[in-house]
Design an enzyme around this catalytic site. Structure first.
Site, mmCIF file in Angstrom:
data_model
loop_
_atom_site.group_PDB
_atom_site.id
_atom_site.type_symbol
_atom_site.label_atom_id
_atom_site.label_comp_id
_atom_site.label_asym_id
_atom_site.label_seq_id
_atom_site.Cartn_x
_atom_site.Cartn_y
_atom_site.Cartn_z
ATOM 1 N NE ARG A 47 42.728 50.809 41.743
ATOM 2 C CZ ARG A 47 42.346 49.686 40.791
ATOM 3 N NH1 ARG A 47 41.388 49.221 41.199
ATOM 4 N NH2 ARG A 47 43.183 48.961 40.181
ATOM 5 C CG ASN A 101 44.081 43.797 47.404
ATOM 6 O OD1 ASN A 101 44.862 42.711 47.721
ATOM 7 N ND2 ASN A 101 43.459 43.882 46.204
ATOM 8 C CB CYS A 142 45.239 36.494 46.443
ATOM 9 S SG CYS A 142 45.665 37.534 45.141
ATOM 10 C CG HIS A 193 48.872 41.512 44.926
ATOM 11 N ND1 HIS A 193 48.345 42.542 45.195
ATOM 12 C CD2 HIS A 193 48.364 40.275 45.058
ATOM 13 C CE1 HIS A 193 47.181 42.146 44.890
ATOM 14 N NE2 HIS A 193 46.931 41.125 44.656
ATOM 15 C CE1 TYR A 198 48.821 43.521 41.778
ATOM 16 C CE2 TYR A 198 48.381 41.214 41.638
ATOM 17 C CZ TYR A 198 47.755 42.400 41.773
ATOM 18 O OH TYR A 198 46.590 42.783 41.773
#
Length: 421
Positions: A90, A144, A164, A194, A244
């Site tokens: 990440r 995700n 989500c 998102h 987002y």
């Protein structure tokens, strides 16, 4: 009833356990299996999970295993909350795109594509194991990028629904502002995972009075501050975008910010160290306050509600989920995966009708859906050209030079996770 959580060694898991404990009448679990390849984390999280169940008087049994096949055997539902490559991967997703002046984020843009390429093959392998163990088991995906992963699962014929926590977070926030129970708040929530907007906030259901104009008038400043977007934008749009959307509506500003501070992955990695130390304390028998800063707020309530509806028909009849479009948004293909209110029961999720979307939203949804189509092709079949086309199609990239450079960076940083390299 048996549930398995793949990625059960996540520091998120005590939030889920807390929800299972509190809401055991809605979802009576007899056996819960936490599955994770990281045996050291699994031991710490599993120990705390058992203490939480014991403190709250939950009669269910919690077991742990690193064997996926053993963990999902005879499970009625499997929750996926895994992170291929961990926080280290990440951290890369959130940093190397910045070199090209593009946002670094784990679910959108180049970083989001990298995560999809690492994740989809692993999830599909797990799903096949679930299907062999119990063809009737439901898969609830919290991994995700949820939209792409859920579409991969559905396209492969799995019984899957994506989940989500953005919508339930807004529901809880609006309920608090309106001083009503969360169950009284119905969101006109529409878009992709998102990439969503709240177009209405109604009391009592889809036909109730819309209080969104009142919320914007009275609480617009605080809502805008939480989203880190200008109040004037919310007023002009008359909607509340997901946070987002800041990556789209303030992209260059976000890039400047991200270049001047540690990545979110670095912050989370440090937080996880502290959390795991806490989880190892045999006196701890509840989720610590620090966990609220980890993210995933209200995830447990949403997961319990969805699992209860899919397995028993006992959850809320209408929930925000990720599922096939099937004509709901007429400008998208039926097999696109959208995030909207849906009727959920033992047969699955069926989206409720959505009123016509303004081109401002429909255009961006269509563009990102096209990217997700190409991203899934790249995740399933590999190849530099497929990666390049997905990046070029993304509205946060969209330039040849950027797509070329980002393609090379993505492959270089993810070689160990890409079977086709």
């Amino acid at each position: 009833m048996k549930l398995a959580v793949v990625g059960g060694g996540s520091t998120y898991t005590p939030e889920l356990i807390d929800g299972f404990s509190r809401l055991r009448d809605t979802l009576p679990i007899e056996e819960l299996v936490l599955v994770d390849p990281a045996a050291d984390r699994l031991e710490l999280v599993g120990g705390l999970a058992r203490r939480i169940f014991a403190k709250q008087g939950h009669p269910g049994r919690i077991t742990t295993t690193s064997d996926v096949d053993a963990g999902v055997a005879d499970a009625d539902a499997v929750l996926l909350q895994l992170r291929v490559g961990g926080q280290a991967a990440r951290n890369q997703d959130e940093t190397w795109p910045l070199e090209c002046g593009c946002v670094g984020q784990e679910t959108t843009g180049a970083g989001g594509l990298a995560k999809a390429l690492r994740t989809v093959p692993v999830v599909l392998d797990i799903a096949e194991r679930v299907r062999r163990a119990n063809p009737d088991a439901w898969i609830i995906d919290f991994t995700n990028p949820v939209g792409i992963v859920t579409r991969a699962l559905l396209q492969a014929g799995h019984k899957a629904v994506g989940l989500c926590n953005v919508a339930i977070g807004f529901q809880r926030r609006f309920a608090k502002l309106l001083e009503v129970a969360p169950s009284e708040v119905y969101l006109e929530h529409v878009g992709l995972n998102h990439l969503t907007w709240e177009r209405g906030v109604r009391l009592g259901g889809p036909d109730g009075a819309d209080l969104l104009p009142k919320l914007l008038a009275e609480h617009g400043d605080s809502l805008a501050a939480d989203l880190r977007l200008p109040r004037v934008l919310l007023d002009r749009l008359g909607v509340v975008p997901s946070y987002y959307l800041r990556y789209f509506y303030a992209h260059d500003e976000v890039v400047r910010e991200l270049r001047t501070k540690p990545s979110r992955a670095a912050e989370v990695a440090e937080m996880e160290k502290r959390l795991l130390e806490m989880y190892g304390d045999p006196a701890l028998d509840e989720k610590p306050e620090l966990l609220s800063k980890r993210g995933g707020a209200f995830y447990s309530e949403a997961a319990v509600d969805l699992a209860a509806s899919l397995l028993r028909g006992g959850g809320s009849p209408i929930q925000v989920v990720n599922t096939y479009n099937n004509g709901t948004l007429p400008f998208l293909a039926d097999d696109a995966v959208i995030e909207v209110q849906a009727r959920v029961d033992r047969s699955g999720a069926v989206p409720l009708p959505v009123s016509e979307l303004d081109p401002l939203y429909a255009g961006l949804i269509a563009n990102v859906t096209a990217y997700e189509d190409l991203a899934l092709e790249a995740a399933l079949h590999g190849g530099r050209d497929r990666v390049f086309k997905a990046l070029l199609s993304h509205p946060l990239i969209g330039q040849f030079a950027y797509a070329e450079a980002l393609t090379d960076q993505l492959i270089a940083h993810n070689r160990e996770h890409l079977a086709w390299v």
